[in-house]
Design a protein around this motif. Structure first.
Motif, mmCIF file in Angstrom:
data_model
loop_
_atom_site.group_PDB
_atom_site.id
_atom_site.type_symbol
_atom_site.label_atom_id
_atom_site.label_comp_id
_atom_site.label_asym_id
_atom_site.label_seq_id
_atom_site.Cartn_x
_atom_site.Cartn_y
_atom_site.Cartn_z
ATOM 1 N N LEU A 6 -64.083 -36.949 6.028
ATOM 2 C CA LEU A 6 -64.229 -35.534 5.691
ATOM 3 C C LEU A 6 -63.086 -35.111 4.773
ATOM 4 C CD1 LEU A 6 -65.005 -34.170 9.318
ATOM 5 C CD2 LEU A 6 -66.624 -35.051 7.613
ATOM 6 N N GLY A 7 -63.348 -35.121 3.483
ATOM 7 C CA GLY A 7 -62.347 -34.681 2.510
ATOM 8 C C GLY A 7 -63.023 -33.661 1.618
ATOM 9 N N ASN A 8 -62.746 -33.736 0.304
ATOM 10 C CA ASN A 8 -63.535 -32.913 -0.618
ATOM 11 C C ASN A 8 -64.959 -33.424 -0.662
ATOM 12 O OD1 ASN A 8 -62.786 -30.617 -2.021
ATOM 13 N ND2 ASN A 8 -61.133 -31.765 -3.020
ATOM 14 N N GLY A 9 -65.070 -34.762 -0.753
ATOM 15 C CA GLY A 9 -66.361 -35.411 -0.534
ATOM 16 C C GLY A 9 -66.423 -35.816 0.928
ATOM 17 N N CYS A 10 -67.614 -35.816 1.503
ATOM 18 C CA CYS A 10 -67.718 -36.146 2.936
ATOM 19 C C CYS A 10 -68.867 -37.129 3.159
ATOM 20 C CB CYS A 10 -68.017 -34.901 3.767
ATOM 21 S SG CYS A 10 -66.791 -33.588 3.603
ATOM 22 N N ASN A 47 -63.588 -24.028 -2.248
ATOM 23 C CA ASN A 47 -64.073 -25.286 -1.672
ATOM 24 C C ASN A 47 -63.034 -25.891 -0.739
ATOM 25 O OD1 ASN A 47 -62.325 -25.781 -3.896
ATOM 26 N ND2 ASN A 47 -62.968 -27.906 -3.887
ATOM 27 N N ASP A 48 -61.907 -25.212 -0.582
ATOM 28 C CA ASP A 48 -60.776 -25.759 0.155
ATOM 29 C C ASP A 48 -60.839 -25.329 1.626
ATOM 30 O OD1 ASP A 48 -57.849 -26.946 -0.372
ATOM 31 O OD2 ASP A 48 -57.766 -25.346 1.127
ATOM 32 N N MET A 49 -60.931 -26.301 2.513
ATOM 33 C CA MET A 49 -61.118 -25.979 3.927
ATOM 34 C C MET A 49 -59.970 -25.134 4.487
ATOM 35 S SD MET A 49 -62.940 -26.025 6.578
ATOM 36 C CE MET A 49 -64.247 -27.244 6.647
ATOM 37 N N ARG A 50 -58.734 -25.478 4.096
ATOM 38 C CA ARG A 50 -57.596 -24.709 4.609
ATOM 39 C C ARG A 50 -57.703 -23.244 4.205
ATOM 40 N NH1 ARG A 50 -52.619 -28.280 2.944
ATOM 41 N NH2 ARG A 50 -54.285 -28.824 1.513
ATOM 42 N N GLY A 51 -58.085 -23.038 2.936
ATOM 43 C CA GLY A 51 -58.247 -21.669 2.436
ATOM 44 C C GLY A 51 -59.329 -20.936 3.206
ATOM 45 N N LEU A 52 -60.422 -21.620 3.463
ATOM 46 C CA LEU A 52 -61.533 -20.992 4.193
ATOM 47 C C LEU A 52 -61.122 -20.617 5.610
ATOM 48 C CD1 LEU A 52 -64.743 -23.072 3.389
ATOM 49 C CD2 LEU A 52 -64.197 -20.744 2.683
ATOM 50 N N GLN A 53 -60.384 -21.525 6.249
ATOM 51 C CA GLN A 53 -59.942 -21.249 7.621
ATOM 52 C C GLN A 53 -59.064 -20.002 7.645
ATOM 53 O OE1 GLN A 53 -58.364 -25.248 8.409
ATOM 54 N NE2 GLN A 53 -59.839 -25.426 10.083
ATOM 55 N N ALA A 54 -58.195 -19.878 6.644
ATOM 56 C CA ALA A 54 -57.320 -18.697 6.571
ATOM 57 C C ALA A 54 -58.154 -17.441 6.344
ATOM 58 C CB ALA A 54 -56.292 -18.878 5.454
ATOM 59 N N GLY A 100 -60.054 -38.662 6.144
ATOM 60 C CA GLY A 100 -60.154 -37.737 4.999
ATOM 61 C C GLY A 100 -59.260 -36.520 5.265
ATOM 62 N N GLY A 101 -58.977 -35.768 4.223
ATOM 63 C CA GLY A 101 -58.041 -34.631 4.335
ATOM 64 C C GLY A 101 -58.347 -33.698 5.498
ATOM 65 N N ILE A 102 -59.622 -33.398 5.714
ATOM 66 C CA ILE A 102 -59.998 -32.497 6.809
ATOM 67 C C ILE A 102 -59.978 -33.250 8.146
ATOM 68 C CG2 ILE A 102 -61.839 -31.006 7.720
ATOM 69 C CD1 ILE A 102 -62.793 -30.644 4.766
ATOM 70 N N GLY A 103 -60.569 -34.430 8.160
ATOM 71 C CA GLY A 103 -60.656 -35.210 9.397
ATOM 72 C C GLY A 103 -59.290 -35.612 9.937
ATOM 73 N N GLU A 104 -58.338 -35.850 9.026
ATOM 74 C CA GLU A 104 -57.011 -36.274 9.459
ATOM 75 C C GLU A 104 -56.149 -35.108 9.909
ATOM 76 O OE1 GLU A 104 -55.399 -38.197 5.974
ATOM 77 O OE2 GLU A 104 -57.143 -39.506 5.832
ATOM 78 N N ASN A 105 -56.397 -33.936 9.302
ATOM 79 C CA ASN A 105 -55.427 -32.835 9.457
ATOM 80 C C ASN A 105 -55.907 -31.605 10.209
ATOM 81 O OD1 ASN A 105 -53.249 -33.976 7.830
ATOM 82 N ND2 ASN A 105 -54.706 -33.799 6.148
ATOM 83 N N SER A 106 -57.186 -31.525 10.524
ATOM 84 C CA SER A 106 -57.644 -30.276 11.141
ATOM 85 C C SER A 106 -58.189 -30.462 12.564
ATOM 86 C CB SER A 106 -58.724 -29.616 10.278
ATOM 87 O OG SER A 106 -59.132 -28.415 10.912
ATOM 88 N N PRO A 107 -57.320 -30.223 13.567
ATOM 89 C CA PRO A 107 -57.783 -30.292 14.958
ATOM 90 C C PRO A 107 -58.912 -29.296 15.219
ATOM 91 C CG PRO A 107 -55.389 -30.116 14.865
ATOM 92 C CD PRO A 107 -55.889 -29.916 13.466
HETATM 93 P P1 ADP Z 1 -60.339 -35.807 -1.721
HETATM 94 O O1 ADP Z 1 -61.712 -36.063 -1.194
HETATM 95 O O2 ADP Z 1 -60.311 -35.072 -3.025
HETATM 96 O O3 ADP Z 1 -59.431 -37.019 -1.655
HETATM 97 P P2 ADP Z 1 -58.881 -34.903 0.583
HETATM 98 O O4 ADP Z 1 -59.296 -36.075 1.408
HETATM 99 O O5 ADP Z 1 -57.446 -34.768 0.240
HETATM 100 O O6 ADP Z 1 -59.739 -34.749 -0.715
HETATM 101 O O7 ADP Z 1 -59.351 -33.593 1.386
HETATM 102 C C1 ADP Z 1 -59.200 -32.326 0.855
HETATM 103 C C2 ADP Z 1 -59.639 -31.329 1.893
HETATM 104 O O8 ADP Z 1 -58.808 -31.467 3.053
HETATM 105 C C3 ADP Z 1 -59.491 -29.891 1.420
HETATM 106 O O9 ADP Z 1 -60.629 -29.144 1.809
HETATM 107 C C4 ADP Z 1 -58.273 -29.410 2.199
HETATM 108 O O10 ADP Z 1 -58.283 -28.018 2.445
HETATM 109 C C5 ADP Z 1 -58.463 -30.184 3.484
HETATM 110 N N1 ADP Z 1 -57.230 -30.183 4.285
HETATM 111 C C6 ADP Z 1 -56.045 -30.765 4.004
HETATM 112 N N2 ADP Z 1 -55.131 -30.462 4.968
HETATM 113 C C7 ADP Z 1 -55.776 -29.661 5.870
HETATM 114 C C8 ADP Z 1 -55.399 -29.007 7.074
HETATM 115 N N3 ADP Z 1 -54.164 -29.102 7.565
HETATM 116 N N4 ADP Z 1 -56.324 -28.268 7.734
HETATM 117 C C9 ADP Z 1 -57.586 -28.149 7.232
HETATM 118 N N5 ADP Z 1 -57.996 -28.750 6.117
HETATM 119 C C10 ADP Z 1 -57.116 -29.500 5.427
#
Ligand code: ADP
Length: 414
Positions: A218-222, A291-298, A340-347
């Protein structure tokens, strides 16, 4: 062996220099010497670079094309002035590994680049017209700059999914279309799914034969992969990376009939609708803001933005739907892995996806989930039937390791 790992795009070049060899692979002691990215090639170009033990640097220099960008990067990392003991000149770059997006039906694993392989990658270009030609340019530029004697390896995004059974990869459209145009599911993010599967095997002490796992990138692409006995039996991305989960700007699954409806109602060509589904849909399309998950959560949390909330809800709902479907396809699994960015970082997102899945034997431990951000860890409770992990992906490391294994003629299971 110092391996330069490259991901060449139309206006960007991501790179890493990794010191690795069979012994380091076995002991998991590969060393990242440099990482960086060139952006805006052909316009206002910037190069962000970080050397081991160094601070991030950002440099501006005009670079007219990919070859110029590569020349700049090689000059910056492999010279007396680079400050790196390990690379005093281009001769200290021993091999180059390339991310290649599409390997079609031909490439089932990473390969040493030859003229024959170059032709094969070119033949897959109609399946990935935006990516494969750029990947090819990267390979040819390296040949020119470092010489033909420096071995290069192509690592394909599609290769891991070669094991899909026919019933998973053939679309239910006239079969001749598959025969004539190779229209079928290929799947992408293969290097990422394969890497986190490998880490799951290490963390859970699981053999390849017993690796029954659903991996979610789960990143920008999922994308999701259903992996049984260490091989994917299904995956959510299709002939292109548009199918499946909701992504940053891609719609994922839609009723195919709406494509012509959108075209008619909005006066758009098929190509324009394709671009709308790829670039203006997904989290961005539903929220209308980002499209940014962090932004959406905020936005959902701080501003009570209902469409931001809806976008997140659809995202999580679709992911849960795929997990359920894949558990059914596989006859159950032993684990789920988030990356992925979301899967790794968003509990929060992991928690929302897994909510109400106790019936399937999935139960997160709130504290473990909360604490596991940007690092590997088990996030399920002790009573959960399926182990759930968060595992940061590392596609570059896998590309570097495949490069070494291919050059030495070894098989590369993970
Ligand atoms: P890409 O697919 O371009 O490599 P990433 O794997 O880096 O992208 O994922 C980007 C996504 O991860 C973005 O939507 C970003 O907001 C989200 N992301 C990164 N850190 C966090 C976080 N701490 N909480 C929620 N979402 C996060």
């Amino acid at each position: 062996m110092n391996v330069l790992v490259l991901n060449s795009g139309s206006s960007s070049l991501k790179f890493q220099l990794i010191a690795t060899d069979p012994d380091r692979i076995a002991r998991d002691t590969d060393e990242r010497l440099v990482r960086g990215e060139v952006e805006g090639i052909g316009g206002d170009t910037t190069c962000a670079i970080r050397k081991k033990d160094g601070l991030p640097e950002s440099l501006k220099a005009p670079m007219k094309d990919l070859e110029a960008a590569l020349e700049f990067v090689i000059g910056g990392i492999a010279s007396e002035r680079s400050g790196l003991q390990e690379v005093r000149g281009p001769a200290d770059i021993h091999a180059v590994g390339h991310r290649v997006v599409h390997g079609g039906e031909r490439f089932s694993e990473s390969v040493v680049v030859s003229d024959e392989v170059l032709k094969g990658i070119e033949q897959c270009s109609d399946l990935a017209p935006l990516h494969n030609p750029e990947n090819l340019k990267g390979i040819l530029a390296v040949r020119k700059l470092l010489g033909e004697e420096v071995p290069q390896v192509a690592v394909f995004d599609t290769a891991f999914h070669h094991s899909l059974p026919e019933r998973a990869y053939v679309y239910a459209i006239p079969y001749e279309l598959y025969q004539r145009h190779r229209i079928r599911r290929y799947g992408f993010h293969g290097t990422s799914h394969r890497y986190v599967m490998h880490r799951y095997q290490v963390l859970g002490k699981v053999t390849t034969e017993k690796t029954h796992v659903v991996t979610l990138h789960l990143g920008n692409g999922c994308s999701v992969a259903a992996i049984r006995g260490g091989h994917p039996v299904d995956t959510s991305m299709g002939m292109t990376p548009l199918e499946g989960l909701v992504m940053g700007t891609r719609s994922g699954d839609v009723d195919p009939a709406i494509i012509s409806v959108i075209g008619e109602k909005e006066g758009l060509s098929a190509r324009e609708v394709d671009s709308l589904l790829n670039a203006r849909s997904g989290l961005l399309g539903v929220s209308g803001t980002t499209n940014d998950m962090r932004g959406l959560q905020a936005e959902a949390r701080d501003e009570g933005n209902k469409r931001a909330r809806l976008a997140i809800d659809i995202f999580c709902y679709r992911a849960r739907k795929y997990i359920g479907a894949y558990l059914a396809c596989m006859g159950g699994a032993d684990a789920l892995v988030f990356t992925g960015g979301i899967g790794e970082n968003s509990p929060e997102i992991r928690g929302q996806i897994c909510t109400g899945m106790e019936w399937a034997g999935i139960a997160l431990d709130a504290e473990r989930n909360r604490k596991t951000v940007g690092k590997e860890g088990l996030i399920s409770s002790d009573s959960s039937k399926l182990a759930v992990y968060a595992i940061p992906t590392d596609e570059e490391l896998l590309i570097a390791r495949d490069t070494v294994r291919c050059i030495l003629g070894e098989s590369h299971p993970s």
